[in-house]
Design an enzyme around this catalytic site. Structure first.
Site, PDB file in Angstrom:
ATOM      1  N   MET A   1      36.127 -19.972 -19.674  1.00  0.00           N
ATOM      2  CA  MET A   1      36.357 -20.059 -18.230  1.00  0.00           C
ATOM      3  C   MET A   1      37.305 -21.223 -17.930  1.00  0.00           C
ATOM      4  SD  MET A   1      32.941 -18.751 -16.373  1.00  0.00           S
ATOM      5  CE  MET A   1      31.989 -20.244 -16.464  1.00  0.00           C
TER       6      MET A   1
ATOM      7  N   TYR B   1      39.275 -25.054 -18.173  1.00  0.00           N
ATOM      8  CA  TYR B   1      38.948 -26.487 -18.139  1.00  0.00           C
ATOM      9  C   TYR B   1      38.503 -26.905 -19.541  1.00  0.00           C
ATOM     10  CZ  TYR B   1      38.667 -30.694 -15.388  1.00  0.00           C
ATOM     11  OH  TYR B   1      38.939 -31.944 -14.860  1.00  0.00           O
TER      12      TYR B   1
ATOM     13  N   HIS C   1      35.890 -26.190 -26.892  1.00  0.00           N
ATOM     14  CA  HIS C   1      36.736 -24.979 -26.898  1.00  0.00           C
ATOM     15  C   HIS C   1      37.777 -25.071 -28.016  1.00  0.00           C
ATOM     16  CE1 HIS C   1      35.573 -25.120 -22.490  1.00  0.00           C
ATOM     17  NE2 HIS C   1      35.205 -23.898 -22.814  1.00  0.00           N
TER      18      HIS C   1
ATOM     19  N   GLU D   1      27.555 -22.064 -29.666  1.00  0.00           N
ATOM     20  CA  GLU D   1      26.092 -21.919 -29.720  1.00  0.00           C
ATOM     21  C   GLU D   1      25.407 -22.672 -28.580  1.00  0.00           C
ATOM     22  OE1 GLU D   1      24.896 -23.151 -33.641  1.00  0.00           O
ATOM     23  OE2 GLU D   1      25.540 -21.254 -34.528  1.00  0.00           O
TER      24      GLU D   1
ATOM     25  N   GLN E   1      23.208 -16.761 -24.240  1.00  0.00           N
ATOM     26  CA  GLN E   1      24.424 -15.944 -24.025  1.00  0.00           C
ATOM     27  C   GLN E   1      24.895 -15.337 -25.349  1.00  0.00           C
ATOM     28  OE1 GLN E   1      27.934 -17.120 -21.532  1.00  0.00           O
ATOM     29  NE2 GLN E   1      28.834 -17.696 -23.477  1.00  0.00           N
TER      30      GLN E   1
ATOM     31  N   VAL F   1      29.617 -28.766 -29.992  1.00  0.00           N
ATOM     32  CA  VAL F   1      30.376 -30.003 -30.249  1.00  0.00           C
ATOM     33  C   VAL F   1      29.868 -31.066 -29.275  1.00  0.00           C
ATOM     34  CG1 VAL F   1      32.680 -31.039 -30.300  1.00  0.00           C
ATOM     35  CG2 VAL F   1      32.367 -28.664 -31.015  1.00  0.00           C
TER      36      VAL F   1
ATOM     37  N   SER G   1      30.902 -30.026 -22.216  1.00  0.00           N
ATOM     38  CA  SER G   1      30.815 -28.951 -21.227  1.00  0.00           C
ATOM     39  C   SER G   1      31.839 -29.233 -20.141  1.00  0.00           C
ATOM     40  CB  SER G   1      29.411 -28.940 -20.603  1.00  0.00           C
ATOM     41  OG  SER G   1      29.434 -28.195 -19.399  1.00  0.00           O
ATOM     42  N   SER G   2      32.450 -28.174 -19.623  1.00  0.00           N
ATOM     43  CA  SER G   2      33.395 -28.371 -18.514  1.00  0.00           C
ATOM     44  C   SER G   2      32.685 -29.006 -17.325  1.00  0.00           C
ATOM     45  CB  SER G   2      33.999 -27.030 -18.104  1.00  0.00           C
ATOM     46  OG  SER G   2      34.566 -26.395 -19.222  1.00  0.00           O
ATOM     47  N   ARG G   3      31.382 -28.764 -17.201  1.00  0.00           N
ATOM     48  CA  ARG G   3      30.632 -29.282 -16.045  1.00  0.00           C
ATOM     49  C   ARG G   3      30.346 -30.782 -16.160  1.00  0.00           C
ATOM     50  NH1 ARG G   3      28.065 -23.783 -16.109  1.00  0.00           N
ATOM     51  NH2 ARG G   3      28.563 -22.858 -14.087  1.00  0.00           N
TER      52      ARG G   3
HETATM   53  O1  PAF Z   1      30.734 -19.181 -21.956  1.00  0.00           O
HETATM   54  C1  PAF Z   1      31.600 -18.964 -21.075  1.00  0.00           C
HETATM   55  O2  PAF Z   1      32.502 -19.770 -20.817  1.00  0.00           O
HETATM   56  C2  PAF Z   1      31.527 -17.682 -20.270  1.00  0.00           C
HETATM   57  O3  PAF Z   1      30.212 -17.315 -20.027  1.00  0.00           O
HETATM   58  C3  PAF Z   1      32.304 -16.522 -20.913  1.00  0.00           C
HETATM   59  C4  PAF Z   1      31.725 -16.132 -22.261  1.00  0.00           C
HETATM   60  C5  PAF Z   1      33.769 -16.929 -21.088  1.00  0.00           C
HETATM   61  C6  PAF Z   1      32.261 -15.288 -20.016  1.00  0.00           C
HETATM   62  O4  PAF Z   1      32.805 -15.540 -18.762  1.00  0.00           O
END
Ligand code: PAF
Length: 286
Positions: free
Chosen positions: A32, A34, A39, A150, A155, A178, A187-189
């Site tokens: 998503m 950011y 990532h 993970e 998810q 990480v 986390s982006s948040r």
């Molecule tokens: O983990 C995320 O960033 C999101 O849930 C994903 C897998 C990109 C789906 O929008």
């Protein structure tokens, strides 16, 4: 090759036709945006294992509840593109909401059972939104492999189940969380946290470490494990636990202490100020 930015489904399909026909492998990293080092690790793994690396940047409205942070979710495509170029991605697919969902979505993917429990109970519809967009991205990119962190452990299990049930012809690769040097999961948040809140955030990984230590010492009763996590969290005044879940790592089923599974997943969601952070750890049972 320089990073290419693609914003339409038609261009994405056109761009991937030739490598697919040539039998080249395609690694997909859905995000998503950011982007951070977590990532980047997913992109590095995809780069190592595939001929073509596609990263998607799309803040998916379907997976946010009405009181969640969809509107204020951080976005910075220029910075994302810079990181992706540095890590050797070939294509970033960054569609608009209108491109992905030109009309209200009537067709969803629902992984029953798994999606309704634990985090799914706290965030109704969340995993349906995730499964729907990930299924759509699989359909658009038709990757050989797809990479997920993970950190979002449930998810990952939902996506694995969807892939198995719907026979998507690809491999799902789970990549370990990480962390910053103080143990905070990237986390982006995390950008939402004030300095005081950021200083409180290591309590999440500390509480998981305390539980992991107890499991290693033979504690397998989920009530005991939960109590250890909650008491560690309680020592941090800014931390407000929202979810403390202890489940069998492979199925996310609840745990019978008389017949413990080979590995236990610890999953927590904790509010620090207005920010809801999640963390996880999988611990082998000896
Ligand atoms: O983990 C995320 O960033 C999101 O849930 C994903 C897998 C990109 C789906 O929008």
């Amino acid at each position: 090759m320089p990073l290419e930015t693609v914003t339409t489904i038609a261009d994405l399909r056109r761009r991937l036709l030739e490598p697919r026909l040539a039998g080249r492998s395609i690694g997909l990293v859905p995000t998503m945006g950011y982007l951070h080092r977590g990532h980047a690790t997913l992109v590095d793994r995809a780069r190592e294992g595939n001929d073509v690396v596609v990263v998607t940047v799309f803040v998916n409205p379907l997976q946010f509840g009405p009181n969640e942070d969809y509107a204020r979710y951080p976005r910075d495509l220029d910075a994302d593109r810079k990181l992706l170029a540095e890590h050797g991605a070939d294509i970033v697919f960054a569609p608009s909401v209108e491109e992905m969902y030109p009309r209200p979505v009537a067709t969803h993917i629902e992984v029953e059972g798994l999606s309704a429990r634990l985090e799914g109970e706290r965030r109704p519809g969340h995993f349906r939104g995730v499964a729907t967009v990930v299924g759509k991205l699989f359909n658009l990119v038709q990757p050989t492999r797809a990479y997920f962190g993970e950190k979002d452990y449930q998810q990952l299990q939902v996506i694995r189940r969807m892939v198995a049930d719907l026979s998507f012809p690809l491999e799902i690769v789970g990549v370990p969380t990480v962390r910053d040097v103080d143990g905070v999961a990237l986390s982006s948040r995390n950008v939402y946290l004030s300095p005081a809140e950021r200083a409180a955030a290591p309590v999440l990984s500390r509480s998981l470490a305390a539980a992991a230590e107890a499991i290693a010492a033979g504690t397998v009763d989920p009530l005991d494990i939960e109590a250890i996590i909650r008491s560690t969290l309680a020592a941090e005044p800014l931390a407000e636990p929202d979810l403390v879940a202890i489940a069998a790592a492979d199925t996310l089923d609840s745990i019978d202490p008389e017949a413990p599974p080979p590995a236990i997943a610890l999953m927590i969601a904790v509010r620090i100020g207005r920010t809801r952070l999640i963390d996880q750890r999988v611990v082998a049972v000896s």
